[in-house]
Design a protein around this motif. Structure first.
Motif, PDB file in Angstrom:
ATOM      1  N   LEU A   1      23.405   9.266  43.185  1.00  0.00           N
ATOM      2  CA  LEU A   1      23.222   8.428  44.362  1.00  0.00           C
ATOM      3  C   LEU A   1      23.755   9.204  45.556  1.00  0.00           C
ATOM      4  O   LEU A   1      24.910   9.638  45.545  1.00  0.00           O
ATOM      5  CB  LEU A   1      23.974   7.106  44.210  1.00  0.00           C
ATOM      6  CG  LEU A   1      24.060   6.232  45.474  1.00  0.00           C
ATOM      7  CD1 LEU A   1      22.676   5.711  45.860  1.00  0.00           C
ATOM      8  CD2 LEU A   1      25.029   5.066  45.259  1.00  0.00           C
ATOM      9  N   HIS A   2      22.910   9.402  46.571  1.00  0.00           N
ATOM     10  CA  HIS A   2      23.312  10.100  47.787  1.00  0.00           C
ATOM     11  C   HIS A   2      23.321   9.106  48.945  1.00  0.00           C
ATOM     12  O   HIS A   2      22.315   8.440  49.216  1.00  0.00           O
ATOM     13  CB  HIS A   2      22.344  11.237  48.095  1.00  0.00           C
ATOM     14  CG  HIS A   2      22.194  12.236  46.990  1.00  0.00           C
ATOM     15  ND1 HIS A   2      23.186  13.118  46.640  1.00  0.00           N
ATOM     16  CD2 HIS A   2      21.158  12.465  46.136  1.00  0.00           C
ATOM     17  CE1 HIS A   2      22.779  13.871  45.638  1.00  0.00           C
ATOM     18  NE2 HIS A   2      21.544  13.486  45.303  1.00  0.00           N
ATOM     19  N   VAL A   3      24.449   9.018  49.634  1.00  0.00           N
ATOM     20  CA  VAL A   3      24.605   8.075  50.746  1.00  0.00           C
ATOM     21  C   VAL A   3      24.883   8.853  52.027  1.00  0.00           C
ATOM     22  O   VAL A   3      25.785   9.698  52.083  1.00  0.00           O
ATOM     23  CB  VAL A   3      25.747   7.076  50.471  1.00  0.00           C
ATOM     24  CG1 VAL A   3      25.893   6.116  51.644  1.00  0.00           C
ATOM     25  CG2 VAL A   3      25.485   6.309  49.183  1.00  0.00           C
ATOM     26  N   HIS A   4      24.088   8.562  53.079  1.00  0.00           N
ATOM     27  CA  HIS A   4      24.260   9.213  54.371  1.00  0.00           C
ATOM     28  C   HIS A   4      25.258   8.411  55.210  1.00  0.00           C
ATOM     29  O   HIS A   4      25.042   7.244  55.513  1.00  0.00           O
ATOM     30  CB  HIS A   4      22.932   9.291  55.113  1.00  0.00           C
ATOM     31  CG  HIS A   4      21.892  10.092  54.391  1.00  0.00           C
ATOM     32  ND1 HIS A   4      21.706  11.443  54.601  1.00  0.00           N
ATOM     33  CD2 HIS A   4      20.987   9.732  53.432  1.00  0.00           C
ATOM     34  CE1 HIS A   4      20.727  11.880  53.825  1.00  0.00           C
ATOM     35  NE2 HIS A   4      20.274  10.860  53.112  1.00  0.00           N
ATOM     36  N   SER A   5      26.354   9.075  55.578  1.00  0.00           N
ATOM     37  CA  SER A   5      27.365   8.442  56.418  1.00  0.00           C
ATOM     38  C   SER A   5      27.561   9.308  57.654  1.00  0.00           C
ATOM     39  O   SER A   5      28.310  10.292  57.638  1.00  0.00           O
ATOM     40  CB  SER A   5      28.683   8.292  55.654  1.00  0.00           C
ATOM     41  OG  SER A   5      29.678   7.705  56.464  1.00  0.00           O
TER      42      SER A   5
ATOM     43  N   ALA B   1      20.185   5.754  51.931  1.00  0.00           N
ATOM     44  CA  ALA B   1      20.578   6.300  50.636  1.00  0.00           C
ATOM     45  C   ALA B   1      19.356   6.684  49.822  1.00  0.00           C
ATOM     46  O   ALA B   1      18.244   6.208  50.064  1.00  0.00           O
ATOM     47  CB  ALA B   1      21.433   5.291  49.876  1.00  0.00           C
ATOM     48  N   GLU B   2      19.564   7.578  48.859  1.00  0.00           N
ATOM     49  CA  GLU B   2      18.530   7.956  47.894  1.00  0.00           C
ATOM     50  C   GLU B   2      19.141   8.016  46.494  1.00  0.00           C
ATOM     51  O   GLU B   2      20.341   8.256  46.342  1.00  0.00           O
ATOM     52  CB  GLU B   2      17.931   9.329  48.214  1.00  0.00           C
ATOM     53  CG  GLU B   2      17.187   9.431  49.523  1.00  0.00           C
ATOM     54  CD  GLU B   2      18.086   9.915  50.647  1.00  0.00           C
ATOM     55  OE1 GLU B   2      19.050  10.644  50.369  1.00  0.00           O
ATOM     56  OE2 GLU B   2      17.833   9.540  51.807  1.00  0.00           O
TER      57      GLU B   2
ATOM     58  N   GLN C   1      18.678   1.722  51.089  1.00  0.00           N
ATOM     59  CA  GLN C   1      19.942   1.668  51.812  1.00  0.00           C
ATOM     60  C   GLN C   1      20.960   0.867  51.017  1.00  0.00           C
ATOM     61  O   GLN C   1      20.611   0.054  50.165  1.00  0.00           O
ATOM     62  CB  GLN C   1      19.745   1.049  53.194  1.00  0.00           C
ATOM     63  CG  GLN C   1      19.251  -0.391  53.167  1.00  0.00           C
ATOM     64  CD  GLN C   1      19.072  -0.956  54.577  1.00  0.00           C
ATOM     65  OE1 GLN C   1      18.949  -0.221  55.542  1.00  0.00           O
ATOM     66  NE2 GLN C   1      19.069  -2.279  54.681  1.00  0.00           N
TER      67      GLN C   1
ATOM     68  N   GLY D   1      22.789  -2.593  47.393  1.00  0.00           N
ATOM     69  CA  GLY D   1      21.721  -1.667  47.728  1.00  0.00           C
ATOM     70  C   GLY D   1      20.350  -2.217  47.400  1.00  0.00           C
ATOM     71  O   GLY D   1      20.196  -3.088  46.544  1.00  0.00           O
TER      72      GLY D   1
ATOM     73  N   SER E   1      27.902  12.071  47.654  1.00  0.00           N
ATOM     74  CA  SER E   1      27.136  12.033  46.401  1.00  0.00           C
ATOM     75  C   SER E   1      27.978  11.452  45.273  1.00  0.00           C
ATOM     76  O   SER E   1      29.181  11.722  45.166  1.00  0.00           O
ATOM     77  CB  SER E   1      26.668  13.445  46.015  1.00  0.00           C
ATOM     78  OG  SER E   1      25.785  13.957  46.987  1.00  0.00           O
TER      79      SER E   1
END
Length: 257
Positions: free
Chosen positions: A55-59, A39-40, A29, A114, A65
């Motif tokens: 870097l992929h961030v969930h919002s 995040a991944e 995260q 992160g 991305s």
């Protein structure tokens, strides 16, 4: 005799490269003033101690991305994150104990921090633990290393062989197997195997490898007496391991499998 020579050189010492610690798929995260977001990261090597990835961030329902590009210096990486609209952020990462701590900045101000752990493909079987011995071991040497040798003759025959050894983090060693192939005008063949008798003897003797500076040693107990035996000087660069035998000065090249 060749196998004995290979092992003599190998017992000294990666990494694929210095960047190896960061390569792979990560999950965690990022956190800022607005709270924590899942995040991944996916990171791969670009050569010359460079890494690239995303870097992929969930919002909420959205997935943002960013393109990642960094230079690695041992356990640290620094570079940039680029968003699709052209915005560029600063990125600093530290690898430690198979985790990555991260700082993302904009205009020299840290805006997000992160924390990531390595994704595992499957649960590994339990292994018997070995009592720590307090010896230092260069983590870049841990893994499977392979020496390749090619040859040819005037008669049109050519072939090659490879021998692998596994240097474990606890100082023990294992047989990584071997293979060989030959081809000629009218025939060809290949073979593979393991059960290396020299490694079996070393394991039976309870020998353990460790490092001091750029030198690899063996620690062996004989008749109750602990003896440290220098084996090889080692040098790792761009996924290759160069070993220089302590006694003969002969050099051999290995690659991380």
């Amino acid at each position: 005799m060749k196998t004995l020579i290979y092992l003599s050189f190998f017992f000294m010492s990666l990494f694929e490269t210095i960047a190896q610690n960061f390569i792979g798929n990560w999950q965690g995260q990022v956190q800022g003033s607005g709270g924590a977001l899942q995040a991944e990261m996916s990171i791969s090597s670009a050569g010359n101690n460079q890494i690239v990835g995303q870097l992929h961030v969930h919002s909420g329902a959205n997935l943002e991305s960013y393109e990642l590009k960094c230079i690695v210096n041992t356990y640290n990486a620094s570079g940039t994150l680029s968003y699709k609209d052209g915005t560029v952020f600063g990125l600093e990462m530290i690898w430690q104990n198979n985790t990555i701590q991260q700082q993302i900045s904009y205009n020299n101000q840290v805006i997000l921090q992160g924390s990531f752990s390595k994704k595992t493909e499957a649960t590994k079987p339990a292994v018997t633990s070995t009592k720590p011995d307090g010896l230092f071991r260069d983590p870049n040497l841990v893994g499977t290393w392979t020496h390749h040798e090619n040859y040819s003759s005037n008669g049109g025959f050519y072939g090659g062989s490879s021998t692998s050894i596994v240097l474990n983090a606890d100082g023990t060693i294992d047989d990584g197997g071997s293979s060989a192939y030959v081809s000629g005008p009218n025939s060809s063949g290949n073979s593979s195997g393991g059960d290396n008798s020299v490694i079996a003897q070393i394991k039976a003797a309870g020998a353990r490898w460790f490092t001091k500076g750029n030198m690899l040693y063996w620690r062996i107990t004989i008749n109750g007496k602990v003896t440290d035996v220098p084996n090889s000087k080692y040098y790792i660069d761009k996924g290759a391991l160069l070993l220089t035998d302590y006694n003969t000065g002969k050099k051999m090249l290995y690659y991380k499998k």
